[in-house]
Design a protein around this motif. Structure first.
Motif, PDB file in Angstrom:
ATOM      1  N   LYS A 180      65.932  68.746  30.397  1.00 39.84           N
ATOM      2  CA  LYS A 180      64.922  70.183  31.334  1.00 39.84           C
ATOM      3  C   LYS A 180      66.054  70.795  32.529  1.00 39.84           C
ATOM      4  CE  LYS A 180      61.585  66.635  31.961  1.00 39.84           C
ATOM      5  NZ  LYS A 180      61.021  65.676  31.800  1.00 39.84           N
ATOM      6  N   LEU A 181      67.574  70.037  32.822  1.00 38.54           N
ATOM      7  CA  LEU A 181      67.873  71.039  33.688  1.00 38.54           C
ATOM      8  C   LEU A 181      68.775  72.442  32.669  1.00 38.54           C
ATOM      9  CD1 LEU A 181      69.762  71.687  36.117  1.00 38.54           C
ATOM     10  CD2 LEU A 181      70.814  69.666  35.571  1.00 38.54           C
ATOM     11  N   ALA A 182      70.006  71.727  31.338  1.00 42.07           N
ATOM     12  CA  ALA A 182      69.710  72.926  30.777  1.00 42.07           C
ATOM     13  C   ALA A 182      68.900  74.138  30.637  1.00 42.07           C
ATOM     14  CB  ALA A 182      70.551  71.959  29.498  1.00 42.07           C
ATOM     15  N   LEU A 183      68.184  73.616  29.824  1.00 39.88           N
ATOM     16  CA  LEU A 183      66.076  74.622  29.489  1.00 39.88           C
ATOM     17  C   LEU A 183      66.684  75.135  30.854  1.00 39.88           C
ATOM     18  CD1 LEU A 183      64.346  73.577  27.203  1.00 39.88           C
ATOM     19  CD2 LEU A 183      66.330  74.709  26.596  1.00 39.88           C
ATOM     20  N   THR A 184      66.980  74.851  31.960  1.00 34.58           N
ATOM     21  CA  THR A 184      66.124  75.196  32.940  1.00 34.58           C
ATOM     22  C   THR A 184      67.227  76.682  33.439  1.00 34.58           C
ATOM     23  OG1 THR A 184      64.997  74.098  33.840  1.00 34.58           O
ATOM     24  CG2 THR A 184      65.395  75.814  35.907  1.00 34.58           C
ATOM     25  N   VAL A 185      68.986  76.038  33.357  1.00 33.00           N
ATOM     26  CA  VAL A 185      69.839  76.896  33.211  1.00 33.00           C
ATOM     27  C   VAL A 185      69.990  78.180  32.551  1.00 33.00           C
ATOM     28  CG1 VAL A 185      72.341  76.988  33.253  1.00 33.00           C
ATOM     29  CG2 VAL A 185      71.418  74.592  34.586  1.00 33.00           C
ATOM     30  N   ARG A 186      69.527  78.068  30.719  1.00 35.15           N
ATOM     31  CA  ARG A 186      69.290  78.765  29.880  1.00 35.15           C
ATOM     32  C   ARG A 186      68.674  80.062  29.912  1.00 35.15           C
ATOM     33  NH1 ARG A 186      72.241  76.992  25.139  1.00 35.15           N
ATOM     34  NH2 ARG A 186      70.580  78.123  23.600  1.00 35.15           N
ATOM     35  N   GLY A 187      67.909  79.857  31.045  1.00 38.78           N
ATOM     36  CA  GLY A 187      66.391  80.383  31.088  1.00 38.78           C
ATOM     37  C   GLY A 187      65.295  80.421  30.085  1.00 38.78           C
ATOM     38  N   ALA A 222      63.317  77.318  30.196  1.00 39.47           N
ATOM     39  CA  ALA A 222      62.336  76.666  30.729  1.00 39.47           C
ATOM     40  C   ALA A 222      60.902  77.036  31.595  1.00 39.47           C
ATOM     41  CB  ALA A 222      63.038  76.143  31.651  1.00 39.47           C
ATOM     42  N   GLY A 223      60.263  76.347  31.238  1.00 36.86           N
ATOM     43  CA  GLY A 223      58.174  77.414  31.463  1.00 36.86           C
ATOM     44  C   GLY A 223      58.340  76.530  33.303  1.00 36.86           C
ATOM     45  N   PRO A 224      57.443  77.153  33.829  1.00 37.91           N
ATOM     46  CA  PRO A 224      57.225  76.682  35.258  1.00 37.91           C
ATOM     47  C   PRO A 224      57.216  75.458  35.330  1.00 37.91           C
ATOM     48  CG  PRO A 224      55.743  78.363  34.207  1.00 37.91           C
ATOM     49  CD  PRO A 224      56.633  78.200  33.232  1.00 37.91           C
ATOM     50  N   GLY A 225      58.254  75.046  36.399  1.00 36.88           N
ATOM     51  CA  GLY A 225      57.548  73.231  36.615  1.00 36.88           C
ATOM     52  C   GLY A 225      58.269  72.122  35.720  1.00 36.88           C
ATOM     53  N   LEU A 226      59.007  73.436  34.648  1.00 36.52           N
ATOM     54  CA  LEU A 226      59.736  72.203  33.699  1.00 36.52           C
ATOM     55  C   LEU A 226      60.857  70.883  34.816  1.00 36.52           C
ATOM     56  CD1 LEU A 226      60.244  70.794  30.887  1.00 36.52           C
ATOM     57  CD2 LEU A 226      61.578  72.621  30.762  1.00 36.52           C
ATOM     58  N   LEU A 227      61.652  72.069  35.380  1.00 36.62           N
ATOM     59  CA  LEU A 227      62.773  70.927  36.144  1.00 36.62           C
ATOM     60  C   LEU A 227      61.530  70.282  37.271  1.00 36.62           C
ATOM     61  CD1 LEU A 227      65.132  70.530  36.610  1.00 36.62           C
ATOM     62  CD2 LEU A 227      65.543  72.390  38.009  1.00 36.62           C
ATOM     63  N   ASP A 228      60.393  70.625  37.485  1.00 40.30           N
ATOM     64  CA  ASP A 228      59.610  69.819  38.986  1.00 40.30           C
ATOM     65  C   ASP A 228      59.647  68.608  38.445  1.00 40.30           C
ATOM     66  OD1 ASP A 228      60.813  71.600  41.126  1.00 40.30           O
ATOM     67  OD2 ASP A 228      58.802  72.774  40.991  1.00 40.30           O
ATOM     68  N   SER A 229      58.982  68.289  36.607  1.00 40.12           N
ATOM     69  CA  SER A 229      58.105  67.311  36.449  1.00 40.12           C
ATOM     70  C   SER A 229      60.103  65.995  35.898  1.00 40.12           C
ATOM     71  CB  SER A 229      58.045  67.632  34.933  1.00 40.12           C
ATOM     72  OG  SER A 229      59.469  67.596  33.905  1.00 40.12           O
ATOM     73  N   TYR A 230      60.243  66.367  36.226  1.00 35.10           N
ATOM     74  CA  TYR A 230      61.901  65.169  35.764  1.00 35.10           C
ATOM     75  C   TYR A 230      61.376  64.234  37.477  1.00 35.10           C
ATOM     76  CZ  TYR A 230      65.533  62.405  37.512  1.00 35.10           C
ATOM     77  OH  TYR A 230      66.726  61.642  38.017  1.00 35.10           O
ATOM     78  N   ASP A 231      60.927  65.212  38.899  1.00 32.79           N
ATOM     79  CA  ASP A 231      60.351  63.821  39.741  1.00 32.79           C
ATOM     80  C   ASP A 231      59.107  63.409  39.160  1.00 32.79           C
ATOM     81  OD1 ASP A 231      60.653  62.840  42.531  1.00 32.79           O
ATOM     82  OD2 ASP A 231      58.664  64.463  42.637  1.00 32.79           O
ATOM     83  N   GLY A 232      57.669  64.118  38.994  1.00 31.94           N
ATOM     84  CA  GLY A 232      57.144  63.780  38.245  1.00 31.94           C
ATOM     85  C   GLY A 232      57.085  62.905  37.600  1.00 31.94           C
ATOM     86  N   LEU A 281      74.162  68.142  29.332  1.00 32.56           N
ATOM     87  CA  LEU A 281      73.878  70.098  29.677  1.00 32.56           C
ATOM     88  C   LEU A 281      75.064  70.623  28.616  1.00 32.56           C
ATOM     89  CD1 LEU A 281      74.165  68.539  33.783  1.00 32.56           C
ATOM     90  CD2 LEU A 281      72.327  69.915  31.838  1.00 32.56           C
ATOM     91  N   ALA A 282      76.399  69.519  29.089  1.00 31.90           N
ATOM     92  CA  ALA A 282      77.088  70.689  27.905  1.00 31.90           C
ATOM     93  C   ALA A 282      76.906  71.170  26.499  1.00 31.90           C
ATOM     94  CB  ALA A 282      78.594  69.588  28.091  1.00 31.90           C
ATOM     95  N   ALA A 283      75.857  69.710  25.817  1.00 31.54           N
ATOM     96  CA  ALA A 283      75.429  69.782  24.090  1.00 31.54           C
ATOM     97  C   ALA A 283      75.032  70.830  24.474  1.00 31.54           C
ATOM     98  CB  ALA A 283      75.003  68.551  23.702  1.00 31.54           C
ATOM     99  N   TYR A 284      74.470  71.422  25.275  1.00 32.41           N
ATOM    100  CA  TYR A 284      73.219  72.489  25.947  1.00 32.41           C
ATOM    101  C   TYR A 284      74.421  74.148  26.127  1.00 32.41           C
ATOM    102  CZ  TYR A 284      68.842  70.297  24.963  1.00 32.41           C
ATOM    103  OH  TYR A 284      67.764  70.181  23.874  1.00 32.41           O
ATOM    104  N   GLY A 285      76.025  73.376  25.401  1.00 29.55           N
ATOM    105  CA  GLY A 285      76.583  74.844  25.987  1.00 29.55           C
ATOM    106  C   GLY A 285      76.098  75.247  27.760  1.00 29.55           C
ATOM    107  N   VAL A 286      76.029  74.141  28.424  1.00 29.04           N
ATOM    108  CA  VAL A 286      75.674  74.439  30.043  1.00 29.04           C
ATOM    109  C   VAL A 286      77.509  74.684  30.413  1.00 29.04           C
ATOM    110  CG1 VAL A 286      74.756  73.809  31.958  1.00 29.04           C
ATOM    111  CG2 VAL A 286      73.414  74.092  29.964  1.00 29.04           C
ATOM    112  N   ASP A 287      78.283  74.974  30.635  1.00 28.34           N
ATOM    113  CA  ASP A 287      79.169  74.900  31.580  1.00 28.34           C
ATOM    114  C   ASP A 287      78.999  73.879  32.823  1.00 28.34           C
ATOM    115  OD1 ASP A 287      82.163  74.696  32.178  1.00 28.34           O
ATOM    116  OD2 ASP A 287      81.886  76.691  33.314  1.00 28.34           O
ATOM    117  N   THR A 288      79.310  71.964  32.766  1.00 29.03           N
ATOM    118  CA  THR A 288      79.551  71.526  33.695  1.00 29.03           C
ATOM    119  C   THR A 288      80.566  70.399  33.864  1.00 29.03           C
ATOM    120  OG1 THR A 288      77.037  70.404  32.547  1.00 29.03           O
ATOM    121  CG2 THR A 288      78.465  69.314  33.805  1.00 29.03           C
TER     122      THR A 288
END
Length: 522
Positions: free
Chosen positions: A321-328, A330-340, A21-28
């Protein structure tokens, strides 16, 4: 405090997710109850697919520091005889003969590394990436709101309160995050009991190194430093009476003696622990702003060294996936694909560990199956379906319906490509952590390299485009590779070159993964 993501649990899986996450600049922020890395021996094995994914992310322990550099091959504990380079002897249900292989261009098929060393390695990388790692902080509550989660904890200086957009539970089998999120689980109760410890054996001939089966159970012994021995005793007669009770030296000694069938004297216990085949898989790995990884999401009988590797693969799947979601981005459903993607993989591990325990039981039928399977292992040589299953190299993720070729969802092996700046391999090209669009010149297909680059231009801030000469190993016009090394899309296969010709909806695939026309990014 405020953060974009709070990771609860600072073991290897939690620290790896935080680093990604931090490598993508996400404050963690990482909140870990233990004040220091535990030296208690735990997992020591990373299997091939986990090793390969870590290499692509520049996270592989012992990689020597250079971009794309990897450790030399080494042997695992079971050694049936000479094996080729890129192969490592292993076991299945205690039977030697399984040989895990990896392509010659990949790192070692099995990396032996104590979990404590791995945890220190990931913590160094996390700190260097800017993660705030707060040890000695025990999480006491989580309160999810419409847009944030408030995490409360108690640390060395008193209460701590942190507000974040997402919380990742990497807090182990008794996960508070899982419980607070109300995520139900499917579980199988314990049927066997095991106790382990690092001890001195009085009369070394009493417990020889290796795996030993008797009608009463199994003994696994491995030499340790200073003349000590790591001893694991598996009692097949039933579950532990109280799995939370601290084991004693007398209990270990009695269990080992009963399984061996004669008195065995042990002394100088360094550590003792118990475990069983209790198995649990969370019914979802995501609920709202809560996500689960590692033992918080799945626990199983620890046979075949698959637990840590499965958690590592959770981390490299979730991180980007979470990093791109936080950064805005991510496409629809990308984070949900983690569970899938990761829950089916965990269920496969549960199936094979339960199957291995079934083979280890003392029933006459199990003895017959073991003899037959042992002969199959001996005959198949290196690799094979069981080796690929244990090493997770048979994992294929479900295609997302982007009109891609059959390559989508598979793992792209490391290949050396001729790019405009010279030869480069896939491991090195993915080191930046960005999704990678490989565009091959002269590969044929319905679109040219210029067309592919033009389609990808709106996502230039997210996707890295690299032009390369046509490759026999990747017979497509273009391939979109995820940061974890799996193929997101492939198109432009040339007829007669071994690739399936397909339409070229690259923009549709980019939208599905990274949002419409790249909108929403920073």
């Amino acid at each position: 405090m405020r953060a974009e993501v709070v990771v609860v649990g600072g073991g290897p899986v939690g620290l790896l997710i935080a680093t990604e996450l931090a490598a993508y600049g996400v404050d963690t922020v990482v909140l870990e109850a233990q004040g220091a890395v535990s030296e208690r021996p735990k997992a020591t094995t990373l299997h091939a697919r986990a090793v390969q994914c870590l290499a692509r992310r520049g996270r592989l322990p012992g990689a020597g520091g250079g971009e794309g550099s990897v450790p030399a091959p080494e042997r695992a504990s079971q050694d049936p005889g000479p094996v080729s380079a890129g192969a490592a002897p292993f076991h299945f249900a205690g039977m030697p003969g399984l040989v895990v292989t990896a392509p010659a261009t990949e790192p070692v098929p099995i990396l032996k590394c104590p979990q404590a060393d791995m945890e220190r390695h990931f913590e160094r990388q996390a700190l260097e990436a800017g993660v705030r790692v707060l040890r000695g902080h025990r999480v006491t509550g989580l309160d999810e709101g419409p847009d944030t989660v408030v995490v409360t904890a108690v640390g060395p200086s008193g209460p701590v309160r942190c507000t974040a957009r997402f919380v990742v539970g990497a807090d182990g089998a008794r996960s508070l995050v899982r419980e607070t999120a109300g995520i139900a689980s499917d579980a199988y109760p314990a049927t066997v009991s095991a106790i382990a410890g690092r001890v001195r054996v009085l009369g070394p001939e009493a417990v020889r190194p290796g795996w030993h089966r008797t009608p009463r159970g199994w003994i696994v012994a491995k030499p340790a430093a200073g003349g000590a021995v790591h001893v694991r005793a598996l009692d097949l007669t039933g579950p532990p009476a109280d799995r939370h009770r601290e084991p004693t030296l007398d209990e270990l000694q009695g269990t080992v003696s009963r399984i061996v069938g004669r008195e065995v004297r042990l002394a100088e216990p360094r550590w003792l622990t118990r475990f069983s085949d209790f198995t649990r898989v969370a019914r979802t790995f995501r609920s709202g702003r809560f996500l689960l990884a590692g033992d918080a999401a799945h626990v199983h009988f620890p046979i075949g060294g698959q637990g840590l590797s499965t958690g590592v693969l959770d981390a490299v799947n979730l991180g980007w996936k979470l990093a791109l979601t936080v950064r805005g981005e991510a496409g629809p459903g990308l984070l949900d694909s983690y569970d899938g993607e990761r829950r089916p993989a965990a269920l496969r591990v549960v199936d094979n560990t339960r199957a291995q325990l079934g083979l280890m039981r003392a029933a006459p039928e199990a003895d017959a199956v073991t003899r037959v399977l042992g002969a199959v292992l001996a005959a198949q040589g290196e690799g094979g379906p069981l080796a690929d299953m244990v090493s997770a190299q048979d994992t294929v993720y479900e295609r997302r319906g982007t009109g891609s070729a059959a390559l989508e969802g598979t793992f792209l092996p490391n290949v050396v490509l001729r790019t405009g700046s010279g030869p480069a391999d896939l491991i090195g090209l993915l080191a930046q952590g960005r999704p990678l669009l490989l565009v091959f010149s002269g590969a044929g297909g319905p679109a040219s390299g210029t067309d592919y680059e033009e389609q990808a231009r709106p996502w230039a801030g997210t996707v890295r485009v690299v032009h390369a000469e046509a490759s026999a190993e990747v017979p497509y016009g273009a391939v979109l590779v995820r940061p974890d090394g799996y193929v997101a899309w492939a198109g432009g296969g040339a007829a007669g070159r071994g690739a399936d010709p397909v339409p070229d909806p690259l923009a549709g695939a980019l939208s599905a993964y990274f949002g419409e026309r790249g909108s929403g990014g920073r």
